[in-house]
Design a protein around this motif. Sequence first.
Motif, PDB file in Angstrom:
ATOM      1  N   LYS A  91      -0.264   2.543 -13.131  1.00 35.43           N
ATOM      2  CA  LYS A  91       0.678   2.107 -13.893  1.00 35.43           C
ATOM      3  C   LYS A  91       2.187   2.811 -13.815  1.00 35.43           C
ATOM      4  N   LYS A  92       2.082   3.868 -13.576  1.00 32.79           N
ATOM      5  CA  LYS A  92       3.277   4.827 -13.361  1.00 32.79           C
ATOM      6  C   LYS A  92       3.678   4.572 -12.174  1.00 32.79           C
ATOM      7  N   TRP A  93       2.849   4.162 -11.048  1.00 27.82           N
ATOM      8  CA  TRP A  93       3.358   4.065  -9.909  1.00 27.82           C
ATOM      9  C   TRP A  93       4.063   2.407  -9.811  1.00 27.82           C
ATOM     10  N   LEU A  94       3.653   1.608 -10.326  1.00 23.40           N
ATOM     11  CA  LEU A  94       4.153   0.179 -10.460  1.00 23.40           C
ATOM     12  C   LEU A  94       5.553   0.289 -11.423  1.00 23.40           C
ATOM     13  N   LEU A  95       5.668   1.358 -12.442  1.00 24.00           N
ATOM     14  CA  LEU A  95       7.056   1.233 -13.125  1.00 24.00           C
ATOM     15  C   LEU A  95       8.014   1.923 -11.974  1.00 24.00           C
ATOM     16  N   PHE A  96       7.533   3.204 -11.288  1.00 21.75           N
ATOM     17  CA  PHE A  96       8.285   3.654 -10.397  1.00 21.75           C
ATOM     18  C   PHE A  96       8.964   2.802  -9.239  1.00 21.75           C
ATOM     19  N   CYS A  97       7.989   2.043  -8.940  1.00 21.21           N
ATOM     20  CA  CYS A  97       8.272   0.774  -7.888  1.00 21.21           C
ATOM     21  C   CYS A  97       9.481   0.096  -8.594  1.00 21.21           C
ATOM     22  N   ASP A  98       9.246  -0.362  -9.642  1.00 21.55           N
ATOM     23  CA  ASP A  98      10.301  -1.335 -10.258  1.00 21.55           C
ATOM     24  C   ASP A  98      11.619  -0.601 -10.122  1.00 21.55           C
ATOM     25  N   LYS A 136      13.071   0.076  -6.888  1.00 23.65           N
ATOM     26  CA  LYS A 136      12.933  -1.130  -5.975  1.00 23.65           C
ATOM     27  C   LYS A 136      12.417  -0.777  -4.856  1.00 23.65           C
ATOM     28  N   THR A 137      10.894  -0.477  -4.776  1.00 21.72           N
ATOM     29  CA  THR A 137      10.148  -0.143  -3.887  1.00 21.72           C
ATOM     30  C   THR A 137       9.108  -1.137  -3.592  1.00 21.72           C
ATOM     31  N   ASP A 138       8.616  -1.535  -2.518  1.00 24.59           N
ATOM     32  CA  ASP A 138       7.716  -2.277  -2.105  1.00 24.59           C
ATOM     33  C   ASP A 138       6.190  -1.495  -2.737  1.00 24.59           C
ATOM     34  N   ARG A 139       5.665  -1.882  -3.695  1.00 25.46           N
ATOM     35  CA  ARG A 139       4.610  -1.260  -4.329  1.00 25.46           C
ATOM     36  C   ARG A 139       3.417  -1.351  -3.493  1.00 25.46           C
ATOM     37  N   ASN A 164       8.608   8.240   2.486  1.00 22.01           N
ATOM     38  CA  ASN A 164       9.574   8.892   1.153  1.00 22.01           C
ATOM     39  C   ASN A 164       9.221   8.583   0.131  1.00 22.01           C
ATOM     40  N   SER A 165       9.152   7.176  -0.127  1.00 15.64           N
ATOM     41  CA  SER A 165       8.947   6.680  -1.778  1.00 15.64           C
ATOM     42  C   SER A 165       7.762   7.260  -2.345  1.00 15.64           C
ATOM     43  N   VAL A 166       6.607   7.481  -1.828  1.00 19.87           N
ATOM     44  CA  VAL A 166       5.180   8.186  -2.104  1.00 19.87           C
ATOM     45  C   VAL A 166       5.658   9.445  -2.547  1.00 19.87           C
ATOM     46  N   LEU A 167       6.218  10.262  -1.566  1.00 21.37           N
ATOM     47  CA  LEU A 167       6.529  11.600  -2.008  1.00 21.37           C
ATOM     48  C   LEU A 167       7.635  11.744  -3.052  1.00 21.37           C
TER      49      LEU A 167
END
Length: 97
Positions: free
Chosen positions: A31-38, A41-44, A50-53
Amino acid sequence: MCEGGVSAEAADIIINSWRDSTKKQYGTYIKKWLLFCDKEKTDRFDPSVNSVLKFLLELHLNGLGYSAVNTAKSAVSSFVYLITNVQIGKHFHVKQF
C-alpha cells in the motif's frame, strides 16, 4: 498484464495463496509502495532501480529500522515480480540497500 507477467486475476489468486501473516506484513508496504508511485509518478509495476531505492530511503528516513525496510524491499520485489517477472529485488544496489 505485462510481458512475462500474469493477469490481474491470476495475481489476485497468487496473493490470496500467501499466508495470512505474509499478506498482513507485505500488504502494509505494498500500500505504501502504491501511494509512493502515485506521488512520484512512478510505474508501480515496472519501476526503475532509483525509484525503488528512493522508496526504501524514504521509509528509513521516516523512522523504519533495517528489518522493516528489508520487509518492504521483499514486498515490493514480490509485487513487481508477480506482475512483470522482473526481479528488481535482485539488482545489486537494491540488494545492498
